[in-house]
Design a protein around this motif. Structure first.
Motif, mmCIF file in Angstrom:
data_model
loop_
_atom_site.group_PDB
_atom_site.id
_atom_site.type_symbol
_atom_site.label_atom_id
_atom_site.label_comp_id
_atom_site.label_asym_id
_atom_site.label_seq_id
_atom_site.Cartn_x
_atom_site.Cartn_y
_atom_site.Cartn_z
ATOM 1 N N PRO A 118 -0.406 5.192 -1.130
ATOM 2 C CA PRO A 118 0.228 6.404 -1.658
ATOM 3 C C PRO A 118 -0.779 7.507 -1.967
ATOM 4 C CG PRO A 118 -0.008 4.791 -3.399
ATOM 5 C CD PRO A 118 -0.566 4.157 -2.153
ATOM 6 N N ASN A 119 -0.267 8.736 -1.946
ATOM 7 C CA ASN A 119 -0.979 9.913 -2.457
ATOM 8 C C ASN A 119 -2.305 10.210 -1.778
ATOM 9 O OD1 ASN A 119 1.099 10.212 -4.167
ATOM 10 N ND2 ASN A 119 -0.047 9.802 -6.060
ATOM 11 N N ILE A 120 -2.403 9.929 -0.524
ATOM 12 C CA ILE A 120 -3.596 10.343 0.218
ATOM 13 C C ILE A 120 -3.142 10.698 1.630
ATOM 14 C CG2 ILE A 120 -4.267 7.989 0.887
ATOM 15 C CD1 ILE A 120 -7.197 8.961 0.451
ATOM 16 N N GLN A 121 -3.603 11.863 2.107
ATOM 17 C CA GLN A 121 -3.063 12.398 3.344
ATOM 18 C C GLN A 121 -3.623 11.702 4.590
ATOM 19 O OE1 GLN A 121 -3.543 16.651 3.476
ATOM 20 N NE2 GLN A 121 -1.417 16.932 4.060
ATOM 21 N N GLN A 122 -4.881 11.328 4.506
ATOM 22 C CA GLN A 122 -5.574 10.845 5.704
ATOM 23 C C GLN A 122 -5.160 9.434 6.094
ATOM 24 O OE1 GLN A 122 -9.750 11.278 5.169
ATOM 25 N NE2 GLN A 122 -10.252 10.901 7.318
ATOM 26 N N TYR A 123 -4.842 8.615 5.119
ATOM 27 C CA TYR A 123 -4.480 7.221 5.393
ATOM 28 C C TYR A 123 -3.150 6.885 4.713
ATOM 29 C CZ TYR A 123 -9.512 7.227 6.232
ATOM 30 O OH TYR A 123 -10.769 7.531 6.670
ATOM 31 N N ASN A 124 -2.277 6.238 5.465
ATOM 32 C CA ASN A 124 -0.953 5.923 4.924
ATOM 33 C C ASN A 124 -0.645 4.427 4.842
ATOM 34 O OD1 ASN A 124 0.117 8.615 4.521
ATOM 35 N ND2 ASN A 124 0.021 8.798 6.745
ATOM 36 N N ASP B 70 -14.673 0.243 -4.704
ATOM 37 C CA ASP B 70 -14.598 1.680 -5.003
ATOM 38 C C ASP B 70 -15.088 2.544 -3.846
ATOM 39 O OD1 ASP B 70 -13.748 0.993 -7.485
ATOM 40 O OD2 ASP B 70 -15.715 1.178 -8.442
ATOM 41 N N SER B 71 -15.868 1.967 -2.960
ATOM 42 C CA SER B 71 -16.463 2.762 -1.883
ATOM 43 C C SER B 71 -15.476 3.097 -0.772
ATOM 44 C CB SER B 71 -17.658 2.004 -1.294
ATOM 45 O OG SER B 71 -17.217 0.796 -0.715
ATOM 46 N N LEU B 72 -14.318 2.461 -0.765
ATOM 47 C CA LEU B 72 -13.339 2.735 0.294
ATOM 48 C C LEU B 72 -12.644 4.078 0.056
ATOM 49 C CD1 LEU B 72 -11.798 -0.837 0.644
ATOM 50 C CD2 LEU B 72 -13.289 0.329 2.263
ATOM 51 N N PRO B 73 -12.312 4.807 1.130
ATOM 52 C CA PRO B 73 -11.812 6.180 0.974
ATOM 53 C C PRO B 73 -10.301 6.284 0.818
ATOM 54 C CG PRO B 73 -12.158 5.704 3.283
ATOM 55 C CD PRO B 73 -12.503 4.445 2.548
ATOM 56 N N PHE B 74 -9.672 5.355 0.071
ATOM 57 C CA PHE B 74 -8.212 5.344 0.010
ATOM 58 C C PHE B 74 -7.654 5.944 -1.277
ATOM 59 C CE2 PHE B 74 -8.864 1.223 2.538
ATOM 60 C CZ PHE B 74 -9.038 1.948 3.709
ATOM 61 N N GLY B 75 -8.523 6.275 -2.216
ATOM 62 C CA GLY B 75 -8.039 6.841 -3.459
ATOM 63 C C GLY B 75 -7.376 5.816 -4.366
ATOM 64 N N ASN B 76 -7.172 4.628 -3.872
ATOM 65 C CA ASN B 76 -6.589 3.536 -4.656
ATOM 66 C C ASN B 76 -7.485 2.313 -4.482
ATOM 67 O OD1 ASN B 76 -3.480 4.413 -5.219
ATOM 68 N ND2 ASN B 76 -4.184 5.144 -3.226
ATOM 69 N N THR B 77 -7.788 1.640 -5.539
ATOM 70 C CA THR B 77 -8.547 0.388 -5.409
ATOM 71 C C THR B 77 -7.680 -0.830 -5.697
ATOM 72 O OG1 THR B 77 -9.273 0.592 -7.693
ATOM 73 C CG2 THR B 77 -10.748 1.465 -5.993
ATOM 74 N N GLY B 78 -6.477 -0.602 -6.221
ATOM 75 C CA GLY B 78 -5.594 -1.724 -6.513
ATOM 76 C C GLY B 78 -4.290 -1.603 -5.748
ATOM 77 N N PHE B 79 -3.873 -2.689 -5.101
ATOM 78 C CA PHE B 79 -2.608 -2.716 -4.376
ATOM 79 C C PHE B 79 -1.823 -3.948 -4.816
ATOM 80 C CE2 PHE B 79 -5.286 -0.076 -1.807
ATOM 81 C CZ PHE B 79 -4.436 0.882 -1.285
ATOM 82 N N THR B 80 -0.500 -3.804 -4.827
ATOM 83 C CA THR B 80 0.333 -4.942 -5.218
ATOM 84 C C THR B 80 1.430 -5.170 -4.197
ATOM 85 O OG1 THR B 80 1.937 -3.630 -6.471
ATOM 86 C CG2 THR B 80 -0.018 -4.399 -7.652
ATOM 87 N N SER B 81 1.887 -6.379 -4.154
ATOM 88 C CA SER B 81 2.993 -6.743 -3.271
ATOM 89 C C SER B 81 3.961 -7.615 -4.052
ATOM 90 C CB SER B 81 2.448 -7.502 -2.056
ATOM 91 O OG SER B 81 3.515 -8.039 -1.299
ATOM 92 N N SER B 82 5.227 -7.271 -4.002
ATOM 93 C CA SER B 82 6.272 -8.070 -4.651
ATOM 94 C C SER B 82 7.232 -8.562 -3.583
ATOM 95 C CB SER B 82 7.031 -7.241 -5.680
ATOM 96 O OG SER B 82 6.149 -6.757 -6.656
#
Lengths: 204, 83
Positions: A118-124, B70-82
């Motif tokens: 979520p919330n990032i344009q480059q990667y979905n 933290d070095s990954l360019p995704f803006g999120n470091t935590g993901f969840t799956s339910s």
């Protein structure tokens, strides 16, 4: 929520229908765009009390990808206290009951994870697959509670991120190499891992 | 009530896909420094909701989280799956 209905066809054959709607997204910015779905049919043939084969077909919808996954495997105890489980191509396990309180063995596991970013344009979309080989030990603690330790090595940890996925693509297979298009970001690594588990078992 | 639930567990042979399942499994995994996947964890339940002579309906909800570098360019470091 995984849900399954099993029906015993006769002394040897069992059938099972299952469905698994799921949602995967970022922990902080959770989004409903991460909805996924899988369902399928399994047939199990119990050849003897120590040998069961199973096969089936699953359908999985992951974002824009439609995937048909053939399933085959077996559960076999060739000798007393030794058990072999194969769930191809995702999992293979050999376990040995040392006594009533200690089990040990080896596990090969394809561990996959897909999610919406979520919330990032480059990667979905995020796709991760780990191929892990581990030595495990189960220790019975009290009553039906067990502790499990896996010490293993990730032969490969592949991580792909995609921007937009091709609409309505179809694949037959196990999707062990990512979605059917070039990723916008990719990386791979390998290395040791340690896993600790608490398990409540109804059987041994 | 507790005895009824235990009876349901025992009636269920726990080999739906020729594999053994457990009513409750909690896992936590951590990896080495050079891994982009730092940690994963999950809670997995497995219980019957309907059992007759030849039919069994089971539910197995699962929650999984994965922590990335933290070095990954995704803006999120935590993901969840339910599930």
């Amino acid at each position: 929520m995984n849900m399954a209905w099993r029906h015993q066809l006769n002394k040897h054959w069992n059938a099972a229908i299952f469905s698994s709607p799921s949602i995967s997204s970022g922990f902080v910015n959770f989004s409903s765009n991460g909805l996924q779905w899988s369902s399928g049919l399994m047939l199990a043939y119990r050849k003897s009390p120590v040998l069961t084969y199973f096969l089936g077909m699953a359908y999985s919808y992951q974002f824009s990808n439609n995937l048909l996954i053939p399933i085959a495997g077996l559960n076999w105890s060739p000798i007393s206290r030794v058990n072999l489980v194969a769930d191809l191509p995702f999992r293979g396990q050999v376990s040995w009951d040392l006594n009533s309180k200690i089990q040990t063995g080896f596990l090969y596991l394809n561990n996959r994870f897909t999610s919406y970013i979520p919330n990032i344009q480059q990667y979905n979309y995020l796709w991760i697959n780990e191929r892990n080989l581990s030595w495990f030990t189960n220790l019975k603690m009290i009553r039906n509670w067990w502790l499990k330790f896996d010490l293993g090595y990730s032969i490969s940890r592949e991580l792909y991120a995609y921007d937009q996925l091709t609409r309505h693509s179809w694949q037959i297979g196990s999707q062990l190499n990512g979605f059917n298009q070039d990723p916008a970001y990719e990386s791979s690594s390998k290395g040791l891992f340690l896993q600790c588990s608490i398990i409540y078992k109804m059987k041994k | 009530m507790r005895k009824v639930l235990l009876l349901l567990f025992l009636l269920y042979s726990a080999d739906l896909f020729a594999q053994n399942f457990s009513p409750l499994t909690m896992e936590y995994q951590f990896s080495g420094e050079n891994s982009e996947i730092k940690q994963t964890g999950s809670i997995h339940l497995f219980f019957p909701v309907f059992v007759t002579g030849k039919n069994q309906v089971v539910l197995s909800p699962r929650y999984k989280f994965i922590g990335l570098s933290d070095s990954l360019p995704f803006g999120n470091t935590g993901f969840t799956s339910s599930v």
